[in-house]
Design a protein around this motif. Structure first.
Motif, PDB file in Angstrom:
ATOM      1  N   THR A 142      54.118  45.000  38.145  1.00  0.00           N
ATOM      2  CA  THR A 142      53.836  45.612  37.543  1.00  0.00           C
ATOM      3  C   THR A 142      53.007  46.557  36.802  1.00  0.00           C
ATOM      4  O   THR A 142      52.408  47.005  37.104  1.00  0.00           O
ATOM      5  CB  THR A 142      53.229  44.150  36.425  1.00  0.00           C
ATOM      6  OG1 THR A 142      51.733  44.046  36.799  1.00  0.00           O
ATOM      7  CG2 THR A 142      53.206  43.231  37.527  1.00  0.00           C
ATOM      8  N   PRO A 143      53.377  46.804  35.233  1.00  0.00           N
ATOM      9  CA  PRO A 143      52.597  47.934  34.490  1.00  0.00           C
ATOM     10  C   PRO A 143      51.205  47.918  34.728  1.00  0.00           C
ATOM     11  O   PRO A 143      50.568  49.004  34.121  1.00  0.00           O
ATOM     12  CB  PRO A 143      52.664  47.880  33.089  1.00  0.00           C
ATOM     13  CG  PRO A 143      54.213  47.729  32.886  1.00  0.00           C
ATOM     14  CD  PRO A 143      54.603  46.037  33.788  1.00  0.00           C
ATOM     15  N   ALA A 144      50.630  46.820  35.061  1.00  0.00           N
ATOM     16  CA  ALA A 144      49.034  46.573  34.711  1.00  0.00           C
ATOM     17  C   ALA A 144      48.600  47.235  36.842  1.00  0.00           C
ATOM     18  O   ALA A 144      47.764  47.539  36.357  1.00  0.00           O
ATOM     19  CB  ALA A 144      48.576  45.022  34.954  1.00  0.00           C
ATOM     20  N   GLY A 145      49.375  47.736  37.371  1.00  0.00           N
ATOM     21  CA  GLY A 145      48.906  48.559  38.061  1.00  0.00           C
ATOM     22  C   GLY A 145      49.024  47.561  39.664  1.00  0.00           C
ATOM     23  O   GLY A 145      49.095  45.854  39.294  1.00  0.00           O
ATOM     24  N   VAL A 146      48.501  48.070  40.802  1.00  0.00           N
ATOM     25  CA  VAL A 146      48.245  46.934  41.710  1.00  0.00           C
ATOM     26  C   VAL A 146      46.859  46.080  41.650  1.00  0.00           C
ATOM     27  O   VAL A 146      45.819  46.278  41.268  1.00  0.00           O
ATOM     28  CB  VAL A 146      47.787  48.189  43.747  1.00  0.00           C
ATOM     29  CG1 VAL A 146      47.486  46.484  44.597  1.00  0.00           C
ATOM     30  CG2 VAL A 146      49.369  48.552  44.079  1.00  0.00           C
ATOM     31  N   GLN A 147      46.726  45.020  41.421  1.00  0.00           N
ATOM     32  CA  GLN A 147      45.990  44.203  41.696  1.00  0.00           C
ATOM     33  C   GLN A 147      45.900  42.904  43.079  1.00  0.00           C
ATOM     34  O   GLN A 147      46.628  42.080  43.243  1.00  0.00           O
ATOM     35  CB  GLN A 147      45.986  43.206  40.753  1.00  0.00           C
ATOM     36  CG  GLN A 147      46.438  43.858  39.425  1.00  0.00           C
ATOM     37  CD  GLN A 147      46.132  43.021  37.987  1.00  0.00           C
ATOM     38  OE1 GLN A 147      45.793  42.356  37.761  1.00  0.00           O
ATOM     39  NE2 GLN A 147      47.423  43.042  37.163  1.00  0.00           N
ATOM     40  N   ARG A 148      44.677  43.398  43.867  1.00  0.00           N
ATOM     41  CA  ARG A 148      44.569  42.566  44.783  1.00  0.00           C
ATOM     42  C   ARG A 148      44.020  41.631  44.461  1.00  0.00           C
ATOM     43  O   ARG A 148      43.781  40.159  43.670  1.00  0.00           O
ATOM     44  CB  ARG A 148      43.238  43.169  45.679  1.00  0.00           C
ATOM     45  CG  ARG A 148      42.096  42.949  44.972  1.00  0.00           C
ATOM     46  CD  ARG A 148      40.863  43.685  45.602  1.00  0.00           C
ATOM     47  NE  ARG A 148      39.710  43.294  45.181  1.00  0.00           N
ATOM     48  CZ  ARG A 148      38.784  42.620  45.140  1.00  0.00           C
ATOM     49  NH1 ARG A 148      39.042  41.573  46.490  1.00  0.00           N
ATOM     50  NH2 ARG A 148      37.429  41.922  45.278  1.00  0.00           N
ATOM     51  N   ILE A 149      44.427  40.491  46.218  1.00  0.00           N
ATOM     52  CA  ILE A 149      44.122  38.796  45.862  1.00  0.00           C
ATOM     53  C   ILE A 149      43.068  38.821  45.621  1.00  0.00           C
ATOM     54  O   ILE A 149      42.908  38.403  47.095  1.00  0.00           O
ATOM     55  CB  ILE A 149      45.512  38.106  46.685  1.00  0.00           C
ATOM     56  CG1 ILE A 149      46.648  38.620  46.496  1.00  0.00           C
ATOM     57  CG2 ILE A 149      45.115  36.377  46.676  1.00  0.00           C
ATOM     58  CD1 ILE A 149      47.386  38.478  47.468  1.00  0.00           C
ATOM     59  N   SER A 150      42.249  38.976  45.829  1.00  0.00           N
ATOM     60  CA  SER A 150      40.991  38.290  45.361  1.00  0.00           C
ATOM     61  C   SER A 150      40.407  36.936  45.545  1.00  0.00           C
ATOM     62  O   SER A 150      41.385  36.183  45.004  1.00  0.00           O
ATOM     63  CB  SER A 150      40.172  39.170  44.329  1.00  0.00           C
ATOM     64  OG  SER A 150      40.212  37.786  42.881  1.00  0.00           O
ATOM     65  N   PRO A 151      38.655  36.516  46.109  1.00  0.00           N
ATOM     66  CA  PRO A 151      38.546  35.000  46.114  1.00  0.00           C
ATOM     67  C   PRO A 151      38.574  34.319  44.773  1.00  0.00           C
ATOM     68  O   PRO A 151      39.685  33.382  44.974  1.00  0.00           O
ATOM     69  CB  PRO A 151      37.477  35.504  46.973  1.00  0.00           C
ATOM     70  CG  PRO A 151      37.567  36.238  47.206  1.00  0.00           C
ATOM     71  CD  PRO A 151      38.459  37.818  46.270  1.00  0.00           C
ATOM     72  N   ARG A 152      38.520  35.059  43.635  1.00  0.00           N
ATOM     73  CA  ARG A 152      37.767  34.133  42.554  1.00  0.00           C
ATOM     74  C   ARG A 152      40.082  34.203  42.260  1.00  0.00           C
ATOM     75  O   ARG A 152      40.389  32.869  41.725  1.00  0.00           O
ATOM     76  CB  ARG A 152      37.999  35.289  41.156  1.00  0.00           C
ATOM     77  CG  ARG A 152      36.649  35.561  41.644  1.00  0.00           C
ATOM     78  CD  ARG A 152      36.030  36.218  39.934  1.00  0.00           C
ATOM     79  NE  ARG A 152      34.798  36.610  39.984  1.00  0.00           N
ATOM     80  CZ  ARG A 152      33.807  35.711  39.586  1.00  0.00           C
ATOM     81  NH1 ARG A 152      34.028  34.396  38.272  1.00  0.00           N
ATOM     82  NH2 ARG A 152      32.311  36.000  39.485  1.00  0.00           N
ATOM     83  N   ARG A 153      40.718  34.769  42.496  1.00  0.00           N
ATOM     84  CA  ARG A 153      42.747  34.345  42.413  1.00  0.00           C
ATOM     85  C   ARG A 153      42.912  33.573  43.217  1.00  0.00           C
ATOM     86  O   ARG A 153      43.362  32.855  42.696  1.00  0.00           O
ATOM     87  CB  ARG A 153      43.259  35.551  42.849  1.00  0.00           C
ATOM     88  CG  ARG A 153      43.207  36.650  41.426  1.00  0.00           C
ATOM     89  CD  ARG A 153      44.218  37.946  41.408  1.00  0.00           C
ATOM     90  NE  ARG A 153      44.200  38.826  40.337  1.00  0.00           N
ATOM     91  CZ  ARG A 153      45.202  38.578  39.427  1.00  0.00           C
ATOM     92  NH1 ARG A 153      46.030  38.641  39.944  1.00  0.00           N
ATOM     93  NH2 ARG A 153      44.756  39.962  38.533  1.00  0.00           N
ATOM     94  N   LEU A 154      42.668  32.997  44.513  1.00  0.00           N
ATOM     95  CA  LEU A 154      42.442  32.313  45.064  1.00  0.00           C
ATOM     96  C   LEU A 154      42.418  30.923  45.030  1.00  0.00           C
ATOM     97  O   LEU A 154      42.930  30.073  44.892  1.00  0.00           O
ATOM     98  CB  LEU A 154      42.310  32.929  46.622  1.00  0.00           C
ATOM     99  CG  LEU A 154      43.328  34.125  47.598  1.00  0.00           C
ATOM    100  CD1 LEU A 154      42.854  33.716  48.632  1.00  0.00           C
ATOM    101  CD2 LEU A 154      44.848  32.747  47.428  1.00  0.00           C
TER     102      LEU A 154
END
Length: 337
Positions: A142-154
């Protein structure tokens, strides 16, 4: 993937206020989805053809987006950028076919819901959307760039999934043995992942066009073309088509589609595919709750599980969208305590 044509959103998307505002927009986009589904269902029942109903939805959306393109200066300017973006290689021709994914999604509804039910379909779609959104963000597509799978996202993804299961739990209990429909449930799961790809393709185009009008317009062009072919095939097989509906409100499905497709194309370059999907899931549950409370369909009613699941989805949005503090700042705060 950035572009000087992409305007900065109101408030930094990396700040709590900026991210919160954008997630609220995702909520608004999601609220439009159950209302569109209610209208499509009514049209499908009247016409006796889900594909024909989907064609009417896409056609009305295409008519609205054509007016937006022709009447608004911003629409004319941004659509005029399409040839240059394609010639420069910033936008590939296949990216402009993203609307066909939406058409396939509608077709998957008609194919699977009569067998597996709305509840299983919803859980499978949401699962596919969240897995697809996190994967595409992690790959940096996405144009937002790489976004890691953080604990908050999980944690947010798990909470959202539990919230959806909570809302549809009564229907899941009445489904019976899963053996008959487990394999078919893979179809909406893949369709849900496909909608994440659709949002990313629209977001990539929006980053170069300057606003979501061209991508939304192209979505309805591609989707309408595919559904016109499918409707023609079904009409030839069944011996004809029913006359179009006469009620004006049955043509509002397309404009509602313009709302959530356009907002998703606007949001993906700013917050990524996962937060856009999560916000729309929360909006979808909230919209369904409000719709069932104000104008319930036959056989539907608001229960405690409905309210609890909707609140859980909103909590999931807050958890996943809250920016995590940098490591150094977190250490300084701990020392200050």
């Amino acid at each position: 993937m950035t572009s000087p044509l992409l305007p900065s959103p109101p408030g930094s998307p990396h700040s709590p206020a900026g991210t919160g505002l954008l997630v609220v927009l995702a909520l608004v986009a999601g609220v439009a989805i159950p209302l569109q589904g209610r209208i499509n269902s009514a049209v499908s029942l009247q016409l006796g053809s889900p594909v024909h109903a989907a064609l009417i939805s896409f056609s009305s959306g295409l008519a609205l987006m054509t007016l937006v393109w022709l009447l608004l200066p911003a629409g004319r300017r941004s659509v005029a950028r399409i040839p240059a973006a394609v010639r420069a290689g910033h936008v590939r021709w296949w990216q402009m076919l993203a609307g066909m994914i939406g058409a396939v999604f509608v077709f998957s509804q008609a194919l699977t819901i009569p067998v597996i039910g709305v509840a299983v379909f919803t859980v499978a779609v949401v699962t596919g959307q969240m897995l697809g959104g996190m994967t595409l963000d992690r790959l940096g597509w996405t144009p937002a760039g790489v976004q890691r799978i953080s604990p908050r996202r999980l944690i947010g993804a798990v909470l959202a999934f539990v919230a959806v299961v909570t809302v549809v739990w009564p229907s899941l209990q009445s489904t019976g043995s899963p053996g008959a429909w487990l394999l078919l449930a893979l179809v909406p799961l893949l369709a849900g992942a496909g909608t994440s790809v659709q949002q990313v393709l629209n977001g990539q185009q929006t980053a170069h066009y300057g606003n979501p009008i061209p991508a939304t317009l192209l979505n309805f062009v591609a989707g309408t073309a595919l559904l016109a072919v499918l409707t023609g095939v079904t009409a030839a097989a069944s011996g004809g088509l029913a006359p179009p509906p006469g009620a004006w409100w049955m043509y509002l499905s397309g404009p509602l589609g313009c709302v959530f497709i356009g907002l998703a194309a606007f949001l993906v370059p700013r917050v990524g595919a996962f937060l856009t999907t999560l916000g729309m899931v929360g909006g979808q549950l909230l919209g369904s709750l409000l719709l069932d409370a104000v104008a319930p369909a036959p056989g539907t009613h608001v229960t405690g599980l409905t309210v609890a699941g909707t609140l859980g989805a909103l909590v999931a949005m807050v958890v996943a969208s809250t920016p995590q503090l940098p490591v150094g700042l977190r250490r300084r705060r701990r020392r200050a305590r």
